[in-house]
Scaffold this motif. Sequence first.
Motif, PDB file in Angstrom:
ATOM      1  N   PHE A  57      -6.668  -0.132   5.834  1.00  0.00           N
ATOM      2  CA  PHE A  57      -5.823   0.995   5.451  1.00  0.00           C
ATOM      3  C   PHE A  57      -6.545   1.922   4.471  1.00  0.00           C
ATOM      4  O   PHE A  57      -6.571   3.135   4.653  1.00  0.00           O
ATOM      5  CB  PHE A  57      -4.499   0.507   4.851  1.00  0.00           C
ATOM      6  CG  PHE A  57      -3.603   1.643   4.454  1.00  0.00           C
ATOM      7  CD1 PHE A  57      -3.062   2.494   5.415  1.00  0.00           C
ATOM      8  CD2 PHE A  57      -3.338   1.917   3.122  1.00  0.00           C
ATOM      9  CE1 PHE A  57      -2.261   3.572   5.059  1.00  0.00           C
ATOM     10  CE2 PHE A  57      -2.537   2.992   2.755  1.00  0.00           C
ATOM     11  CZ  PHE A  57      -1.996   3.819   3.726  1.00  0.00           C
ATOM     12  N   VAL A  68      -8.066   4.328   7.292  1.00  0.00           N
ATOM     13  CA  VAL A  68      -6.986   5.317   7.403  1.00  0.00           C
ATOM     14  C   VAL A  68      -7.070   6.345   6.276  1.00  0.00           C
ATOM     15  O   VAL A  68      -6.975   7.547   6.514  1.00  0.00           O
ATOM     16  CB  VAL A  68      -5.598   4.631   7.418  1.00  0.00           C
ATOM     17  CG1 VAL A  68      -4.499   5.682   7.507  1.00  0.00           C
ATOM     18  CG2 VAL A  68      -5.507   3.656   8.588  1.00  0.00           C
ATOM     19  N   CYS A  69      -7.255   5.870   5.053  1.00  0.00           N
ATOM     20  CA  CYS A  69      -7.297   6.798   3.921  1.00  0.00           C
ATOM     21  C   CYS A  69      -8.709   7.286   3.611  1.00  0.00           C
ATOM     22  O   CYS A  69      -8.867   8.155   2.753  1.00  0.00           O
ATOM     23  CB  CYS A  69      -6.706   6.149   2.673  1.00  0.00           C
ATOM     24  SG  CYS A  69      -4.966   5.696   2.852  1.00  0.00           S
ATOM     25  N   LEU A 121       9.181  11.322   6.459  1.00  0.00           N
ATOM     26  CA  LEU A 121       8.253  12.404   6.149  1.00  0.00           C
ATOM     27  C   LEU A 121       7.839  12.374   4.680  1.00  0.00           C
ATOM     28  O   LEU A 121       7.009  13.168   4.254  1.00  0.00           O
ATOM     29  CB  LEU A 121       8.892  13.750   6.495  1.00  0.00           C
ATOM     30  CG  LEU A 121       9.223  13.909   7.987  1.00  0.00           C
ATOM     31  CD1 LEU A 121      10.042  15.170   8.226  1.00  0.00           C
ATOM     32  CD2 LEU A 121       7.950  13.943   8.818  1.00  0.00           C
ATOM     33  N   THR A 169       7.155   9.270   3.080  1.00  0.00           N
ATOM     34  CA  THR A 169       6.479   7.998   2.797  1.00  0.00           C
ATOM     35  C   THR A 169       5.083   8.236   2.227  1.00  0.00           C
ATOM     36  O   THR A 169       4.313   9.016   2.787  1.00  0.00           O
ATOM     37  CB  THR A 169       6.381   7.173   4.090  1.00  0.00           C
ATOM     38  OG1 THR A 169       7.712   6.902   4.542  1.00  0.00           O
ATOM     39  CG2 THR A 169       5.653   5.863   3.869  1.00  0.00           C
ATOM     40  N   ARG A 173       1.218   6.963   0.581  1.00  0.00           N
ATOM     41  CA  ARG A 173       0.165   5.966   0.790  1.00  0.00           C
ATOM     42  C   ARG A 173       0.435   4.692   0.012  1.00  0.00           C
ATOM     43  O   ARG A 173       0.209   3.594   0.503  1.00  0.00           O
ATOM     44  CB  ARG A 173      -1.163   6.506   0.250  1.00  0.00           C
ATOM     45  CG  ARG A 173      -1.718   7.652   0.975  1.00  0.00           C
ATOM     46  CD  ARG A 173      -2.890   8.183   0.153  1.00  0.00           C
ATOM     47  NE  ARG A 173      -3.839   8.777   1.054  1.00  0.00           N
ATOM     48  CZ  ARG A 173      -5.096   9.048   0.758  1.00  0.00           C
ATOM     49  NH1 ARG A 173      -5.577   8.779  -0.447  1.00  0.00           N
ATOM     50  NH2 ARG A 173      -5.891   9.586   1.636  1.00  0.00           N
ATOM     51  N   ILE A 178       2.920   2.536   1.697  1.00  0.00           N
ATOM     52  CA  ILE A 178       2.358   1.816   2.848  1.00  0.00           C
ATOM     53  C   ILE A 178       1.478   0.662   2.365  1.00  0.00           C
ATOM     54  O   ILE A 178       1.551  -0.456   2.876  1.00  0.00           O
ATOM     55  CB  ILE A 178       1.552   2.774   3.750  1.00  0.00           C
ATOM     56  CG1 ILE A 178       2.477   3.850   4.334  1.00  0.00           C
ATOM     57  CG2 ILE A 178       0.849   2.008   4.867  1.00  0.00           C
ATOM     58  CD1 ILE A 178       1.750   4.956   5.092  1.00  0.00           C
ATOM     59  N   TRP A 189       2.670  15.255   7.804  1.00  0.00           N
ATOM     60  CA  TRP A 189       2.821  14.080   6.939  1.00  0.00           C
ATOM     61  C   TRP A 189       1.596  13.175   7.063  1.00  0.00           C
ATOM     62  O   TRP A 189       1.014  12.755   6.062  1.00  0.00           O
ATOM     63  CB  TRP A 189       4.094  13.306   7.304  1.00  0.00           C
ATOM     64  CG  TRP A 189       4.134  11.925   6.724  1.00  0.00           C
ATOM     65  CD1 TRP A 189       4.364  11.592   5.414  1.00  0.00           C
ATOM     66  CD2 TRP A 189       3.894  10.689   7.419  1.00  0.00           C
ATOM     67  NE1 TRP A 189       4.293  10.224   5.269  1.00  0.00           N
ATOM     68  CE2 TRP A 189       4.008   9.640   6.469  1.00  0.00           C
ATOM     69  CE3 TRP A 189       3.619  10.369   8.748  1.00  0.00           C
ATOM     70  CZ2 TRP A 189       3.841   8.298   6.816  1.00  0.00           C
ATOM     71  CZ3 TRP A 189       3.450   9.037   9.089  1.00  0.00           C
ATOM     72  CH2 TRP A 189       3.567   8.021   8.132  1.00  0.00           C
ATOM     73  N   VAL A 214      -0.279  13.736   3.748  1.00  0.00           N
ATOM     74  CA  VAL A 214       0.181  12.694   2.832  1.00  0.00           C
ATOM     75  C   VAL A 214      -0.631  11.412   3.011  1.00  0.00           C
ATOM     76  O   VAL A 214      -1.198  10.892   2.056  1.00  0.00           O
ATOM     77  CB  VAL A 214       1.687  12.419   3.016  1.00  0.00           C
ATOM     78  CG1 VAL A 214       2.157  11.341   2.034  1.00  0.00           C
ATOM     79  CG2 VAL A 214       2.483  13.703   2.823  1.00  0.00           C
ATOM     80  N   VAL A 215      -0.699  10.914   4.221  1.00  0.00           N
ATOM     81  CA  VAL A 215      -1.390   9.630   4.430  1.00  0.00           C
ATOM     82  C   VAL A 215      -2.906   9.798   4.287  1.00  0.00           C
ATOM     83  O   VAL A 215      -3.564   9.030   3.606  1.00  0.00           O
ATOM     84  CB  VAL A 215      -1.029   9.016   5.795  1.00  0.00           C
ATOM     85  CG1 VAL A 215      -1.772   7.691   5.999  1.00  0.00           C
ATOM     86  CG2 VAL A 215       0.481   8.788   5.892  1.00  0.00           C
ATOM     87  N   ALA A 240      -4.409  12.494   3.022  1.00  0.00           N
ATOM     88  CA  ALA A 240      -4.752  13.408   1.926  1.00  0.00           C
ATOM     89  C   ALA A 240      -5.704  14.508   2.398  1.00  0.00           C
ATOM     90  O   ALA A 240      -6.620  14.895   1.679  1.00  0.00           O
ATOM     91  CB  ALA A 240      -5.330  12.642   0.732  1.00  0.00           C
TER      92      ALA A 240
END
Lengths: 559, 559
Positions: A347, A351-352, A403, A405, A407, A410, B346, B350-351, B353
């Motif tokens: 994650f 993902v990030c 919309l 939520t 990081r 999660i 989003w 958001v997730v 960035a």
Amino acid sequence: MPSYVIGIDYGTNSVRTLIVDCADGGEIATATYDYPTGHQGVVLDPSDHHLARQHPADYLAGLEQSVTAALAAADQQTGFSTDRVIGIGVDTTGSTPLPVDAANVPLALHERWAREPAAMAWLWKDHTAAAEAARITALAAQHRPRYLARIGGTYSSEWFWSKIWHCLKTAPEVFAAAHSWVELADFIPAVLAGVQDPAAIRRGVCAAGHKAMYSDAWEGLPDADFLRLLDRRLADLRERLYDRAYDASVPAGSLCEPWARKLGLPAGLPIAMGAFDAHYGAVGSGVAEGVLVKIIGTSTCDCTVSPLSRELADVPGICGIVEGSILPEHYGLEAGQSAVGDIFRWFVEVVCAGDAALHAELTTAAERLQPGQSGLLALDWNNGNRTILVDPALSGLLLGQTLYTTRAEIYRALIEATAYGARAIIDRLREYGVSIDRVICCGGIAEKNPLLMQIYADVTGCAMQVSARAETCALGAAMAAAVIAGPESGGHADFAAAQQAMTAIAAEEYTPRPAAQAVYEKLYGLYRTLHDAFGGVDTAVDLSRVMKDLIALKEAPSL
Amino acid sequence: MPSYVIGIDYGTNSVRTLIVDCADGGEIATATYDYPTGHQGVVLDPSDHHLARQHPADYLAGLEQSVTAALAAADQQTGFSTDRVIGIGVDTTGSTPLPVDAANVPLALHERWAREPAAMAWLWKDHTAAAEAARITALAAQHRPRYLARIGGTYSSEWFWSKIWHCLKTAPEVFAAAHSWVELADFIPAVLAGVQDPAAIRRGVCAAGHKAMYSDAWEGLPDADFLRLLDRRLADLRERLYDRAYDASVPAGSLCEPWARKLGLPAGLPIAMGAFDAHYGAVGSGVAEGVLVKIIGTSTCDCTVSPLSRELADVPGICGIVEGSILPEHYGLEAGQSAVGDIFRWFVEVVCAGDAALHAELTTAAERLQPGQSGLLALDWNNGNRTILVDPALSGLLLGQTLYTTRAEIYRALIEATAYGARAIIDRLREYGVSIDRVICCGGIAEKNPLLMQIYADVTGCAMQVSARAETCALGAAMAAAVIAGPESGGHADFAAAQQAMTAIAAEEYTPRPAAQAVYEKLYGLYRTLHDAFGGVDTAVDLSRVMKDLIALKEAPSL
């Protein structure tokens, strides 16, 4: 006069040698060797995510270099002397079998096979043999149900026979060239002992019982008739494997002259039976009846023991129950989660697109959240499910995102998911009569992530203790050497005495917080609903209430 | 001699005025005014994500400034003259009701209420009235089922009565101070027409029918006995609202002297009936029998029409079927998805960035993926479900992730999820006899995201056309003005004539690719399984095969 033991820990990316004092388990020196081959020591196939191999040359180079480096460092310590080293223990990943020739030389050390992945060691996390595992499970269910009863009902693609059969099918020339196959946990002690005939290797019951369906109850490995149902050539191979496997009460051998010279140690030193890292990690953390040890890293391994003197039911869905695999005179029970730290890493890094700093930032933000606040629920199946469902063909799930939520929400939901997975294991063990009075955690995550430890306490309802030892796997292997050496050499009479002297628990303990427990009790119920629905446990279930219940929890007053 | 019409489009963050040529719909000038109040024009409550309000002062300032700015820009164009402006049309978000005093002045323009969110306009996406909506649905189901039949079976928290009732319960002093409540779509035309008595406002059937349970079939708004079941004071309010609502075949009024002076336009100009942005957007895109218009933005609105002359069944789960709400002499049918662009935003902002550059990067990477390749499946419910399930208390779901899942895979899975949602709407309409032969898309995403358009074509099996007009909502409002002005003034005789002259379709069309369609057919089946299981459509369903099927698709040969 002080005495010392050496523990050698073969991990996924490196091998580490630890030298400890037998009196108190204190670390004298340590040295690590990073495997040079492949990606961080793992040979990958860009076209097949399931493949993960290691080169045996790395193992041998790492053996020599990490031991000599650790000894050199120990020599700087006052009082240390190689004369006072009384034994060597080895732990490794597993099931990590490798094909060897008739002289116990790994095939991949022959020039012809040096770059052939099938001729290398098949690393524990290699999942190429899923089809073979499914077929073994089906055949055993039909013809030898007893083979499955103590391995949780499902034979894994990660295990010995699945991998060898897959090799036979996809690289028959390698299979044909292999005189035998040896688990890494047995191979390294055999190398140290100078064993040059695979049939002469003294194999450990840990790898044999957990991964190769070995049991004294049916005279060793699966019988030839059964193996013929897979492939005639596997039945032939059985003749060249082994009849008997041993627990840690007997030595694997003694240090041979050539390796004594390479390492600068006295020849003849006793070598303890090799075992899997998690099992010796459990020993080094203080596993005992009523004590569950959780080794928390990229994945987890959960180990406990139950005395042979007490009747023990089969526990469906746990990885294995094997006599003597962790401690002599005890059933060793192993369960685990196929991904824990790996999910957080995925994650944050994938993902990030973040790094260690983002891990820290998300942890800080996640600490501010209350249980249930995010409205999120996840399943911890990004790498399949190893315990209860025993199904690598499961995948991750995240549910409840809006919309808004974040990081951090999660990130916390993923930690919580692994906590629910941890609880499912504890519940299952207790349900089948295995007592769990204490939980001791070890591994980097246990030491460095108080948020995770607190969530685990809140979700499981168990106080979480943490081992005070940084290298519990190597320590456990070293303790096995201390027991094999015995008190007459400065070691210990048995594992209970060794644990009493050499293990330690950190002062800080994480205790369940009742308010958080109450919320997690509801969330865990929802997790089980998803777990059972997506895992196929419930064959008819209406999932529609799950999201409503989550929203209700989300909007309930915070703790 | 050329003639021009003005369309004024009240969006969520700004108001835009468009001036077009009646002959061909060509844009003469445009000007935008960003609402200054709150966050990007929306008043939020940090402690309640459900609250979203707007300040009426922004509406009036935006009306004057955007129209005068557009006229100033048009004056630079050869041939343009304010004398040749023949009408004004207005579209707005909705349901966006605001409380007004007896002189039709918004309460929030009084100093006492200027900072009270309950006295402002209740923006369409305000979800504070969920409990009231549920109660209205339950009461109507019990006492007036016909009220629900044409709004899909569920009264929404976004709508007129839910919001007013919530105001009554949570800000009774505001409710008491309100003489009446007016939809923004009716309020702006009334302001331009100088209406100073709320009872004299000519209300549009679009807002009335879709959001206030108005129908000529039961003599207007819900009857007083029914409203008394909610609260006696709502029945009292009904007396001060309206008896009749009108379609776009009649004008809302004509431009009053004071606003004529402010805007620099001739007094007496006809003002078309106000309607919701999506409905006039459908008109401006070319909606007709057999044509579905999809307005794709942060959310979507899907509109089509069916002639009054043909029997039309109630369609369960679509937002509304209202006589004359989109085109006179037609039923207007509205459906929609509660989040589309908002979900991508989003995820990226958001997730991940990230920013617009990351949107572009992920789009490029997602384009390289094949349908089914990621093994991912998502539900498009991050903001609830607006059509079929009509349930704001649903949330997002992502399933199938492994330790190797990439950002681009997730991004594409989210696009695909919205495509499945789009298909569910088309399937539902057809299932109930509404013909859909063509799909025309408009909005920024339709124009700028070929990947999304191609996926929509592949998933729905419908060719996707895109409107060539950038501002279809304002264009539709302007077209309504051209129709109201009539051919004698240089306008059009009816909407068919106006559409023939003023709308346009882009040359590029997205056609379904059979190989992709075949994979998406399977994925859509899995989506429906999750949709029905999590949406409560199936009361007993085994979901365990979902992940296996996904993995099988993932490992199937690529297209």
